[in-house]
Scaffold this motif. Structure first.
Motif, PDB file in Angstrom:
ATOM      1  N   SER A   6      31.260  70.282  41.330  1.00  0.00           N
ATOM      2  CA  SER A   6      32.232  71.111  41.068  1.00  0.00           C
ATOM      3  C   SER A   6      31.891  72.189  40.015  1.00  0.00           C
ATOM      4  CB  SER A   6      33.212  69.921  40.480  1.00  0.00           C
ATOM      5  OG  SER A   6      32.740  69.840  38.772  1.00  0.00           O
ATOM      6  N   GLY A   7      32.590  73.140  40.189  1.00  0.00           N
ATOM      7  CA  GLY A   7      32.208  74.230  39.756  1.00  0.00           C
ATOM      8  C   GLY A   7      32.335  75.843  39.971  1.00  0.00           C
ATOM      9  N   GLY A   8      32.764  75.255  41.198  1.00  0.00           N
ATOM     10  CA  GLY A   8      32.440  76.305  41.950  1.00  0.00           C
ATOM     11  C   GLY A   8      33.639  77.851  41.905  1.00  0.00           C
ATOM     12  N   SER A  16      27.271  84.939  36.202  1.00  0.00           N
ATOM     13  CA  SER A  16      27.189  83.285  35.964  1.00  0.00           C
ATOM     14  C   SER A  16      28.202  82.263  36.871  1.00  0.00           C
ATOM     15  CB  SER A  16      25.993  83.388  34.757  1.00  0.00           C
ATOM     16  OG  SER A  16      25.297  83.955  34.651  1.00  0.00           O
ATOM     17  N   LEU A  17      27.256  80.990  36.855  1.00  0.00           N
ATOM     18  CA  LEU A  17      28.649  80.588  37.166  1.00  0.00           C
ATOM     19  C   LEU A  17      27.148  78.627  37.019  1.00  0.00           C
ATOM     20  CD1 LEU A  17      31.501  80.161  38.702  1.00  0.00           C
ATOM     21  CD2 LEU A  17      30.310  79.780  40.703  1.00  0.00           C
ATOM     22  N   ARG A  18      27.667  77.756  36.984  1.00  0.00           N
ATOM     23  CA  ARG A  18      27.328  75.877  36.160  1.00  0.00           C
ATOM     24  C   ARG A  18      28.551  75.854  37.562  1.00  0.00           C
ATOM     25  NH1 ARG A  18      25.757  71.846  31.229  1.00  0.00           N
ATOM     26  NH2 ARG A  18      28.314  71.822  31.935  1.00  0.00           N
ATOM     27  N   TYR A  79      23.484  69.649  36.482  1.00  0.00           N
ATOM     28  CA  TYR A  79      23.861  70.786  36.516  1.00  0.00           C
ATOM     29  C   TYR A  79      22.777  71.806  37.295  1.00  0.00           C
ATOM     30  CZ  TYR A  79      26.090  67.831  33.041  1.00  0.00           C
ATOM     31  OH  TYR A  79      26.626  66.887  32.313  1.00  0.00           O
ATOM     32  N   LEU A  80      23.875  72.695  38.234  1.00  0.00           N
ATOM     33  CA  LEU A  80      23.124  74.489  38.737  1.00  0.00           C
ATOM     34  C   LEU A  80      23.248  75.248  37.648  1.00  0.00           C
ATOM     35  CD1 LEU A  80      20.619  75.107  40.294  1.00  0.00           C
ATOM     36  CD2 LEU A  80      22.655  75.158  42.330  1.00  0.00           C
ATOM     37  N   GLN A  81      22.455  76.274  36.970  1.00  0.00           N
ATOM     38  CA  GLN A  81      22.808  77.254  36.311  1.00  0.00           C
ATOM     39  C   GLN A  81      22.805  78.445  37.342  1.00  0.00           C
ATOM     40  OE1 GLN A  81      25.010  78.106  33.342  1.00  0.00           O
ATOM     41  NE2 GLN A  81      24.829  79.781  33.486  1.00  0.00           N
ATOM     42  N   MET A  82      23.549  78.952  37.195  1.00  0.00           N
ATOM     43  CA  MET A  82      23.216  80.156  38.681  1.00  0.00           C
ATOM     44  C   MET A  82      23.247  81.554  38.069  1.00  0.00           C
ATOM     45  SD  MET A  82      24.730  78.911  41.891  1.00  0.00           S
ATOM     46  CE  MET A  82      26.748  78.267  41.255  1.00  0.00           C
ATOM     47  N   SER A  83      21.954  82.579  37.409  1.00  0.00           N
ATOM     48  CA  SER A  83      22.448  83.353  36.747  1.00  0.00           C
ATOM     49  C   SER A  83      22.173  84.516  38.457  1.00  0.00           C
ATOM     50  CB  SER A  83      21.651  83.485  35.606  1.00  0.00           C
ATOM     51  OG  SER A  83      21.971  82.585  34.725  1.00  0.00           O
ATOM     52  N   SER A  84      22.548  86.022  38.035  1.00  0.00           N
ATOM     53  CA  SER A  84      21.703  86.953  38.503  1.00  0.00           C
ATOM     54  C   SER A  84      23.055  86.326  40.262  1.00  0.00           C
ATOM     55  CB  SER A  84      20.604  87.677  38.517  1.00  0.00           C
ATOM     56  OG  SER A  84      20.016  87.487  37.091  1.00  0.00           O
TER      57      SER A  84
END
Length: 126
Positions: A6-8, A16-18, A79-84
């Protein structure tokens, strides 16, 4: 084994998105969770993987330095913390689990996979 990703969502470039992946349906204490993604017309790519026991991680070159993977053993979640984020990060993101494989093996596709989540869409666009 069940995995729930989940989280998309939709995010602007540079944002950013997690993502979250929760796992259930097994009793083993040692496993590796991996995040894969698949963009339209492209092969599925392993991008980030983590072992729950020792915290060892592996990242694909395409995301290293921008994405961070972490786990919560009590919640059996990763968890996958996505930045930039970039437009080329747009894809459906999946999580997978393996019980006798290292993070590198899982991310490079040579692991022994035991299940896949349903996928969550990430769209990076202005």
């Amino acid at each position: 084994v069940q995995l729930q990703a989940s989280g998309g969502g939709l995010v602007q470039p540079g944002g950013s998105l997690r993502l979250s992946c929760s796992v259930s349906g097994f009793t083993l204490d040692y496993y590796t969770i991996g995040w894969y993604r698949q963009a339209p017309g492209k092969e599925r790519e392993g991008i980030s993987c983590i072992n729950n026991y020792d915290g060892a991680t592996h990242y694909a070159d395409s995301v290293r330095g921008r994405f961070t993977i972490s786990n919560d053993n009590a919640k059996k979640s990763v968890y996958l913390q996505m930045s930039s984020l970039k437009p080329e990060d747009t894809a459906v993101y999946y999580c997978t689990i393996a019980f006798v494989s290292t993070p590198r093996d899982v991310c490079t596709g040579t692991g022994s996979f035991s299940g896949w989540g349903q996928g969550t869409q990430v769209t990076v666009s202005s």
